[in-house]
Write a protein that holds these residues in place. Structure first.
Motif, short mmCIF file in Angstrom:
data_model
loop_
_atom_site.label_atom_id
_atom_site.label_comp_id
_atom_site.label_asym_id
_atom_site.label_seq_id
_atom_site.Cartn_x
_atom_site.Cartn_y
_atom_site.Cartn_z
N PRO A 11 38.50 113.28 -42.38
CA PRO A 11 37.46 112.45 -43.05
C PRO A 11 37.69 110.93 -42.58
CG PRO A 11 39.35 112.76 -44.71
CD PRO A 11 39.72 113.77 -43.34
N THR A 12 36.52 110.20 -42.58
CA THR A 12 36.63 109.07 -42.17
C THR A 12 37.05 107.95 -43.48
OG1 THR A 12 34.42 108.64 -42.63
CG2 THR A 12 35.11 109.03 -40.32
N PHE A 13 38.00 106.98 -43.33
CA PHE A 13 38.25 106.16 -44.36
C PHE A 13 38.57 104.70 -43.41
CE2 PHE A 13 40.51 109.78 -46.24
CZ PHE A 13 39.57 110.05 -47.23
N PRO A 14 37.95 103.54 -44.24
CA PRO A 14 38.43 102.30 -43.47
C PRO A 14 39.79 102.10 -43.34
CG PRO A 14 36.82 101.99 -45.42
CD PRO A 14 37.40 103.39 -45.37
N ALA A 15 40.49 102.66 -44.19
CA ALA A 15 42.00 102.53 -44.16
C ALA A 15 42.64 103.57 -45.12
CB ALA A 15 42.64 101.09 -44.30
N SER A 16 44.07 103.83 -45.11
CA SER A 16 44.36 104.86 -46.21
C SER A 16 45.84 104.69 -46.31
CB SER A 16 44.01 106.32 -45.94
OG SER A 16 44.77 107.05 -46.99
N ALA A 76 35.43 96.33 -40.84
CA ALA A 76 33.91 96.68 -40.52
C ALA A 76 33.17 97.97 -40.90
CB ALA A 76 33.83 96.74 -38.84
N GLN A 77 34.31 98.90 -41.30
CA GLN A 77 33.47 100.32 -41.31
C GLN A 77 33.52 100.32 -43.16
OE1 GLN A 77 36.58 103.07 -39.96
NE2 GLN A 77 35.86 104.89 -41.39
N ARG A 94 29.12 87.13 -28.91
CA ARG A 94 28.04 86.13 -29.33
C ARG A 94 28.22 85.09 -28.31
NH1 ARG A 94 28.30 85.22 -35.37
NH2 ARG A 94 26.82 83.86 -35.19
N ARG A 122 38.08 107.34 -35.48
CA ARG A 122 38.10 107.25 -36.98
C ARG A 122 38.06 108.46 -37.76
NH1 ARG A 122 40.41 103.23 -37.61
NH2 ARG A 122 39.89 103.27 -39.94
N SER A 130 44.29 106.93 -51.95
CA SER A 130 44.94 105.43 -52.32
C SER A 130 44.91 104.47 -50.88
CB SER A 130 46.62 105.27 -52.37
OG SER A 130 47.12 104.21 -52.21
N ASP A 138 33.88 104.26 -46.76
CA ASP A 138 32.73 103.57 -45.79
C ASP A 138 31.79 102.84 -46.76
OD1 ASP A 138 34.57 104.63 -44.12
OD2 ASP A 138 33.16 106.31 -43.49
N ASP A 144 26.23 106.07 -38.07
CA ASP A 144 25.94 105.20 -39.28
C ASP A 144 25.96 103.68 -39.19
OD1 ASP A 144 26.61 103.81 -41.82
OD2 ASP A 144 28.32 104.97 -42.29
N THR A 145 24.82 103.07 -38.99
CA THR A 145 24.81 101.72 -38.77
C THR A 145 25.53 100.78 -39.56
OG1 THR A 145 22.64 101.41 -39.50
CG2 THR A 145 22.71 101.86 -37.14
N GLU A 146 25.51 101.25 -41.01
CA GLU A 146 26.18 100.31 -41.97
C GLU A 146 27.71 100.18 -41.93
OE1 GLU A 146 25.68 99.91 -46.92
OE2 GLU A 146 24.42 101.56 -45.83
N SER A 147 28.16 101.44 -41.58
CA SER A 147 29.67 101.43 -41.19
C SER A 147 30.18 101.43 -39.68
CB SER A 147 30.09 102.75 -41.92
OG SER A 147 30.22 102.87 -43.29
N GLN A 148 29.24 101.12 -38.97
CA GLN A 148 29.48 101.07 -37.69
C GLN A 148 30.39 102.25 -37.07
OE1 GLN A 148 30.54 97.05 -36.74
NE2 GLN A 148 28.44 96.38 -37.00
N LEU A 149 29.68 103.52 -37.36
CA LEU A 149 30.47 104.65 -37.10
C LEU A 149 29.47 105.60 -36.33
CD1 LEU A 149 32.45 105.77 -40.30
CD2 LEU A 149 33.26 104.70 -38.09
#
Lengths: 530, 530
Positions: free
Chosen positions: B229-234, A442-443, B345, B215, A485, A405, B151-156
Motif C-alpha cells: 500500500p502507499t503511505f507518505p511514510a511509515s 508531497a504525497q 519554476r 511508493r 504508525s 495520502d 491521483d493528482t492530489e497526492s501526486q501518485l
C-alpha cells in the motif's frame, strides 16, 4: 534525576494554571488527583532474578524497575498505580560491541530473552518484559555514546548507538555540525532507538527521517555481526540497512551507527500563520509542501488543537489581542495554526519563507510573525512534561499517529477523533481530542491526535478506558487505510494491527527474516510481530 | 524495428566521422571490422522448446532469441558472433496480474525457471537463461503498460509495471505530469525493471532514484501476492518495498507500480562549466551538491572524457574556438567539463544555477552557457548508439560504475582506469578509459567509467579480453570500498563481488528471504546470488 514513573527530569515542572484547568474541566469534567505508588513499594514487587550471573549484569530491583517500562499509557498505569507486572531479571550496560557480543552469546547459551533499550521513551510497549518462565535481560545501550569519527568531506558521523539526543547534538555542535533529528522524545531517546523504530523528527522536512540519515553501522545479532558499509547510493541487491530500520530489537542490537550530518545552519526561525478553517489550511499546506520549498518544518494544528494551544499558552492578555486581530483578518472560531520553520543560509531561508507566505495568502493565511513560533520552539521538548502536570490533576494524556495520502487526511482526522469520543462515551466519559499534521509530504501527511480524559483512580478501570480508546482509534486508522504508525513504531500496542497493511505474505516474510537471524527467538520476543 | 544484436532501433545510426576514428586509432590502434552472424543463423542454434504448452507462451525461435539476452558485452559477443548458448524455451507476454499469477502457478507445477524481463536493457547479465535440464520461461512484461490511475492530489501514478520509459512519460505528459526518471537506457527500459534493479536516472538530483519514486504496488510471487500500500511514510516495521527494490526477479514479478510524479517543470536548462583540472572540479562539485541547491543534474567528466566528448562532438571549428577561449581562461590540457541541469519554476531554477556558478568560480570554473548543455540533452539517449557504430569499426565499448564516499572518489577513478589498462595490456592491447561522476550526493558520488578497446575478431579471444577487464575493474571497485553497482544492478556479472559489501550474514539473509518466498527457487535462478 530522571523520573521513574513519569516523563523527564524531576526538577522540571510544567504547571497548569487556573485558566488551563478550567478549560480542561469544561471540556471533560473536573479531574480528581490520584495517589501515586512509591518507588520502594514498586521495587518490592519484583521477584528474585532468574538470570545466571554475568559480569555486565546488575540485578538490583531499583535498576530493574528503572529499565522495566517505557512511556506508553499502560506503562504509566503500571508505574503510577504500582502494578508492575513483569520486569527484566537484570540489566546490562555494555560499553563496547564486544560486550554486546558477549551478552548475546550468554543469552543464547542460557536462552535468555533480550530487550535492547536506549532512553526508555517508547510509547508503544517496546520494553515490556514477556511473562512466562524465560528469564529476561534488558540491555541498556546508553553507555555507548561517543562520537567515534567525523568525516567532514562526506558529512558523515559515526556514534555509539546508545547516544542520547542532546549528547549527540552537543558532540556535533562542538565541531560545527548537526544531525537535525528532533523527535519530541529528543531529550531521552537514542540514535539506536531512532533507527530501530524508524523515528522522525520535527524538522524532517529539511533533515529527513532517520531512514535518510542512517547511512551504515554495525549490528550484533544472534547469528553474528552485520556490518553495513556506507555508500552514497547502491543498486547492489537488498539494502540491508532497511532490514535494521524498524526491526525493533528483533534482529539484534545496533552498536554503532553512521549518520549524515550537515554544518549548523546559519539561520533558523519559526513563524506562525493562521487560516480561517481546516479546508483552507489543508489546501494551503499541500500546495506549499508540493512546491518543494527549502523549509525545515510544517506543522498544522486543527481548530481544536489551536484553541488548546492558545488556552494553555499563558499570556492571556497577549493571546486575547492576537485573537482579536485574527478575527478582524477572517480567522475566528475554527481557525487553524500553521507553524513554518526555515533553517539554512539566511537569504535562501528567508526566500523560502516568503514563497510559503505567498502560497498561503490566497487561502486566507494570516502571518503573525515569529512570536508564536519562538514560543513553540522554546517549548518543543517541554510540552511533553504537560503529561506529568495533567496526571497530577487527574487527567490522562495519550496520543496516536498515522500517515495517509492527501485524499484521506481529513477523513482520517475526523474518524480518529470520533472513534476516541465514542470509545470513552461507552465508559460514561468525555475526551478532549485534537489533531495536528506533524510531518508533511508531497504525497500526504502524518495525522497526530492527542486525547485528554479523566482518570478513574484505579488501575483496572483506567486500563479498560485506555484499551477501549486504543482499540477504537487503531481500528479507525486501519479502516481508513493509514499505517499503524508514522513515527512511534509497532511494539506491543500496535502489533495486532500490523497485518492489515503488511498482508499475510508480508507478515510471513518479516517473521522468516527474524527467525533466520535469531533462530532461538530470544530478541525482544512478542514485539512488532506478536 | 529493434535491433536483435545491438542497441536500439534499426533506423537510428550514430556515425563516427573521420576525426573520431582517427582519435580512436591514435588511442588504441586501428580497429578491424568483424562480420556479424545472421539472425536466421543464430535462431537455428536454438533447440526444441522443453516447455509444456500454455496459452500465453510462444515458442518460435525468433521470439525466443529476441528475449534471450540483454546488452552486456558478453551478451553482444554471443549475438554478434552467433554463439547463442542458452536461451529461454519460450516467452510469455502477460496482459494482467492474473496472467502472471497463472504463469507462476504453471512454472511451479512444472518446475520451470522464470526470467522476468522488460525491455531487455540489462548490462549485467540479468536475462541469461541458466544451463541444465530445467526448462526456462522468459516473461516479457511490456504489454502491461497502461496508466491505471493518476491521483493528482497526492501526486501518485499507478502503471502496469512493463511500461517503457517514453510511453510512461507520454501518458503522464498528456496530463501535465512527469516521473523524471531518465536512465541512459530510457528508450527501452521499463518501470518494473527500474524497480527490480534500483535504477537511477540522469536527473536524480531533482527527482530522486527509483527507490524514492516507488511508493507501492503489487508483486506476484510463487507464495502469493504481495500488496504494497502507499503511505507518505511509515514506522511500521520492515518497509516491504525495500525487499522488492533490487530483487532482480528473485522474489517475483512486479505487475503494477505506483510512483511519485510531479507537474511538468515550467523551465529546464543544461549548462556547461569547465574547470582547469580534476582537483578543482571535484572540490567545486562537492561544495555545490552539499549546498543543497535545487539543481536537477550534476555530471562531471574527467579530463580524458572531456577530450573524448569534444573529439566526438563534430563541429570541429566551433570546438576549436571553444578550446581557445577556455585556454585563455585557464582551462587548457587537463580541463574537466561539468554539466549542470536545472528544472522547475523559472525564477527558482535560475537562482539555483546562479548560486552554483558562484560556488564554481573560486575553483576556476568557466561557464560557457547552454550550447554544450543543449547538445548533451539532444544526445542524452543517442550516445548509447555509439556502441553500434564503434562495433562496426572493430571496437568494443563497455562501462562499469560504482559509488563511494568523497574521500575515495578520485582514488576509485584512477584505480579503475589503471586496472582496465593493466588487464588489456596483458592481452597486448590498449584501452581508452575515461570516467565521469554521473550522480552526485552530499556523501559522495557514483564513478562511471567507459572503456573502448579493439575487438580481436573471434568469440573466445574477445570474451577472454572482456573477462580480464571485468575482473580487474570489479576487483578494483571492491578493493577501494565501492559498491559493486550504483545503478546497473548485480545480475550474473557482478554476483561474484557482492559478498564483499554484504558480508556472510548479509548474503545469508538475502538468500533466506528469496528461499522463503520462492521455495522451489524458480525465480531468475543464479542472478544476484550465484
Amino acid at each position: 534525576m530522571k523520573r521513574w514513573n513519569g516523563w523527564g527530569d524531576e526538577s522540571v515542572e510544567f504547571a497548569l494554571n487556573g485558566d488551563a484547568l478550567a478549560f480542561l474541566a469544561q471540556r471533560v469534567g473536573a479531574g480528581t488527583p490520584v495517589a501515586d505508588a512509591g518507588f520502594a513499594q514498586a521495587c518490592a514487587q519484583l521477584g528474585v532474578s532468574r538470570l545466571p550471573p554475568h559480569r555486565l549484569i546488575e540485578v538490583s530491583p531499583e535498576v530493574r524497575l528503572r529499565n522495566a517500562l517505557g512511556q506508553s499509557l499502560p506503562d504509566w498505569l503500571r508505574l503510577r498505580y504500582g502494578v508492575i507486572g513483569t520486569a527484566p531479571d537484570g540489566v546490562a550496560y555494555p560499553e563496547s560491541a564486544q560486550d554486546v557480543r558477549d551478552l548475546l552469546d550468554y543469552a543464547q547459551q542460557y536462552r535468555v530473552a533480550v530487550i535492547p533499550q536506549g532512553g526508555g521513551t517508547s510509547v508503544a510497549g517496546h520494553l515490556t518484559a514477556p511473562g512466562g518462565s524465560q528469564p529476561v535481560l534488558a540491555v541498556n545501550m546508553t553507555r555507548m555514546r561517543q562520537l567515534q569519527y567525523l568525516d567532514t568531506e562526506s558529512q558523515l558521523a559515526t556514534f555509539g548507538a546508545g547516544v542520547l539526543g542532546p549528547d549527540l547534538e552537543a558532540q556535533l555542535r562542538a565541531r560545527g555540525y548537526t544531525l537535525g533529528h528532533f523527535p519530541q522524545s529528543f531529550e531521552y531517546s537514542t540514535l539506536g532507538g531512532w533507527v530501530a523504530t524508524r523515528s522522525s523528527g520535527q524538522q524532517s522536512l529539511r533533515y529527513g527521517r532517520i531512514e535518510q540519515m542512517f547511512r551504515g553501522g554495525s549490528v550484533e545479532t544472534p547469528s553474528g555481526t552485520l556490518h553495513l558499509p556506507t555508500f552514497p547510493a547502491s543498486a547492489a541487491g537488498t539494502d540491508l540497512r532497511e532490514l535494521v530500520l524498524g526491526s525493533e530489537g528483533r534482529l539484534g542490537i545496533l552498536t554503532e551507527a553512521t549518520v549524515r550530518v550537515t554544518p549548523m545552519p546559519e539561520y533558523e526561525a519559526f513563524h506562525a500563520v493562521f487560516f480561517p478553517n481546516w479546508a483552507a489550511a489543508e489546501t494551503a499546506v499541500r500546495q506549499i509542501v508540493q512546491a518543494g520549498l527549502s523549509l525545515s518544518m510544517l506543522r498544522l494544528s486543527n481548530s481544536l488543537e489551536t484553541v488548546t494551544m492558545l488556552a494553555l499558552a499563558g499570556h492571556r492578555k497577549l493571546i486575547g489581542l492576537l485573537e482579536r486581530y485574527l478575527s478582524l483578518r477572517g480567522c475566528g472560531d475554527g481557525k487553524c495554526m500553521l507553524m513554518v520553520g526555515v533553517s539554512g543560509r539566511r537569504a535562501l531561508a528567508r526566500a523560502a519563507l516568503r514563497e510559503a507566505l505567498v502560497l498561503a495568502q490566497p487561502h486566507g493565511g494570516v502571518h503573525v510573525g515569529r512570536f508564536m513560533g519562538e514560543k513553540w520552539k522554546q517549548n518543543r521538548f517541554r510540552n511533553v512534561y504537560l503529561r506529568n502536570a495533567a496526571w497530577s490533576h487527574g487527567y490522562a494524556i495519550d496520543t496516536v499517529e498515522t500517515a495517509v495520502d492527501w485524499p484521506r487526511v481529513e477523513i482520517m482526522m475526523r474518524s480518529v477523533e470520533a472513534a476516541a469520543a465514542a470509545a470513552l462515551k461507552s465508559h460514561g466519559e468525555q475526551v478532549h481530542a485534537y489533531t495536528h499534521l506533524s510531518h508533511l509530504y508531497a504525497q500526504g501527511a502524518s495525522v497526530y491526535s492527542t486525547f485528554v480524559y479523566r482518570l478513574a483512580g484505579d488501575y483496572e478501570t483506567d486500563l479498560a478506558r485506555w484499551k477501549s480508546l486504543k482499540k477504537a482509534v487503531s481500528m479507525s486508522i486501519v479502516g481508513n487505510g493509514g499505517t499503524i504508525s508514522h513515527q512511534h513504531g509497532v511494539g506491543l500496542d500496535h502489533a495486532p494491527y500490523l497485518a492489515a497493511e503488511k498482508g499475510r505474505l508480508g507478515m510471513s516474510v518479516m517473521r522468516s527474516l527474524f527467525e533466520h537471524v535469531d533462530p532461538q527467538q530470544i530478541m525482544n520476543p512478542g514485539k512488532l510481530l506478536s
